[in-house]
Design a protein around this motif. Structure first.
Motif, PDB file in Angstrom:
ATOM      1  N   GLU A  48       8.728  24.339  33.657  1.00 59.90           N
ATOM      2  CA  GLU A  48       9.988  24.973  34.018  1.00 59.90           C
ATOM      3  C   GLU A  48      10.357  24.732  35.479  1.00 59.90           C
ATOM      4  N   LEU A  49       9.404  24.922  36.394  1.00 57.86           N
ATOM      5  CA  LEU A  49       9.713  24.838  37.821  1.00 57.86           C
ATOM      6  C   LEU A  49       9.860  23.407  38.312  1.00 57.86           C
ATOM      7  N   VAL A  50       9.056  22.486  37.743  1.00 55.16           N
ATOM      8  CA  VAL A  50       9.068  21.104  38.222  1.00 55.16           C
ATOM      9  C   VAL A  50      10.005  20.239  37.398  1.00 55.16           C
ATOM     10  N   THR A  57       8.628  19.717  43.610  1.00 58.54           N
ATOM     11  CA  THR A  57       8.082  18.477  43.077  1.00 58.54           C
ATOM     12  C   THR A  57       6.680  18.739  42.527  1.00 58.54           C
ATOM     13  N   ASN A  58       6.135  17.754  41.820  1.00 55.82           N
ATOM     14  CA  ASN A  58       4.775  17.879  41.304  1.00 55.82           C
ATOM     15  C   ASN A  58       3.777  18.060  42.439  1.00 55.82           C
ATOM     16  N   ASP A  64       0.976  24.333  46.183  1.00 56.42           N
ATOM     17  CA  ASP A  64       1.183  25.786  46.073  1.00 56.42           C
ATOM     18  C   ASP A  64       0.206  26.409  45.081  1.00 56.42           C
ATOM     19  N   TRP A  65      -0.089  25.688  44.010  1.00 54.45           N
ATOM     20  CA  TRP A  65      -1.034  26.217  43.024  1.00 54.45           C
ATOM     21  C   TRP A  65      -2.430  26.341  43.628  1.00 54.45           C
ATOM     22  N   LEU A 146      -0.523  16.710  36.290  1.00 56.06           N
ATOM     23  CA  LEU A 146      -0.706  16.915  37.724  1.00 56.06           C
ATOM     24  C   LEU A 146      -1.558  15.818  38.350  1.00 56.06           C
ATOM     25  N   PHE A 147      -2.387  15.154  37.545  1.00 59.88           N
ATOM     26  CA  PHE A 147      -3.221  14.075  38.059  1.00 59.88           C
ATOM     27  C   PHE A 147      -2.369  12.959  38.657  1.00 59.88           C
TER      28      PHE A 147
END
Length: 199
Positions: A48-50, A57-58, A64-65, A146-147
């Motif tokens: 949703e956010l990216v 961005t990713n 942030d994560w 995410l990789f």
């Protein structure tokens, strides 16, 4: 004498980044995220956010994560507070937090009453075990997405893969607590990255 065609063209304007319109937009966006998060909300938040809202961005999401993980409390709640604060300060942080908690709390309380009534039924137990497999697949899918974002990491992809492998071994095989994994492996990664970026 220079003509109009000889003059340098102005630099192209940077594209406007989408962002929440107001705290109410944050509240409803995070409410929608939380209500989709059955079996784990990480996959939903990243999508949703990216991918959909493009609020980050990713690469920003990964950074942030990582911060949200080392803070006390649920990771996704920490992330929502950080994003809300970034856009609207304290009001935004409270709006995002309220969105993450209000309606899901009501729903969980209602489901808890239903589960207490039917938890001994074999079909219910089997369904919940099936949901666990789906949750594991969602988390693995997000990890693969995410990789891709580490391709431009200062440490380089091989070293990032090595740190990821160390973390997996420490968690899954050695069963070390996160209290040790984050400061040791995470601290080493932060230190090496800082040394790479230092002038």
């Amino acid at each position: 004498m220079a003509t109009a065609t000889d003059l340098p063209s102005p630099p192209p304007e940077s594209p406007h980044r989408p962002q929440p319109r107001n705290p109410a937009d944050l509240f409803w966006s995070f409410t929608w995220l939380a209500l989709q998060g059955f079996g784990g909300v990480l996959a939903v938040v990243q999508r949703e956010l990216v991918e959909k809202k493009c609020w980050m961005t990713n690469e920003e999401f990964v950074e942030d994560w990582a911060v949200a993980q080392i803070m006390p409390g649920p990771n996704v709640v920490n992330l929502s507070i950080m994003i809300g604060d970034r856009y609207f300060g304290l009001r935004g942080a409270f709006a995002a937090l309220a969105g993450m908690l209000t309606f899901p709390l009501v729903l969980v309380l209602a489901l808890a009453v239903v589960y207490a009534e039917f938890s001994s039924h074999p079909a219910v137990a089997g369904a919940l075990r099936g949901m666990g497999a789906v949750a594991a697949g969602l988390i693995a899918g997000v990890g693969i997405k995410l990789f891709v974002s580490i391709r431009n990491h200062p440490l380089g992809r091989p070293l990032c893969v090595a740190f990821a492998a160390l973390t997996i071994v420490a968690m899954a095989w050695l069963r070390l607590p996160l209290l040790w994994i984050l400061p040791v492996i995470g601290g080493a990664a932060c230190l090496l990255t800082w040394r790479k970026l230092a002038p």
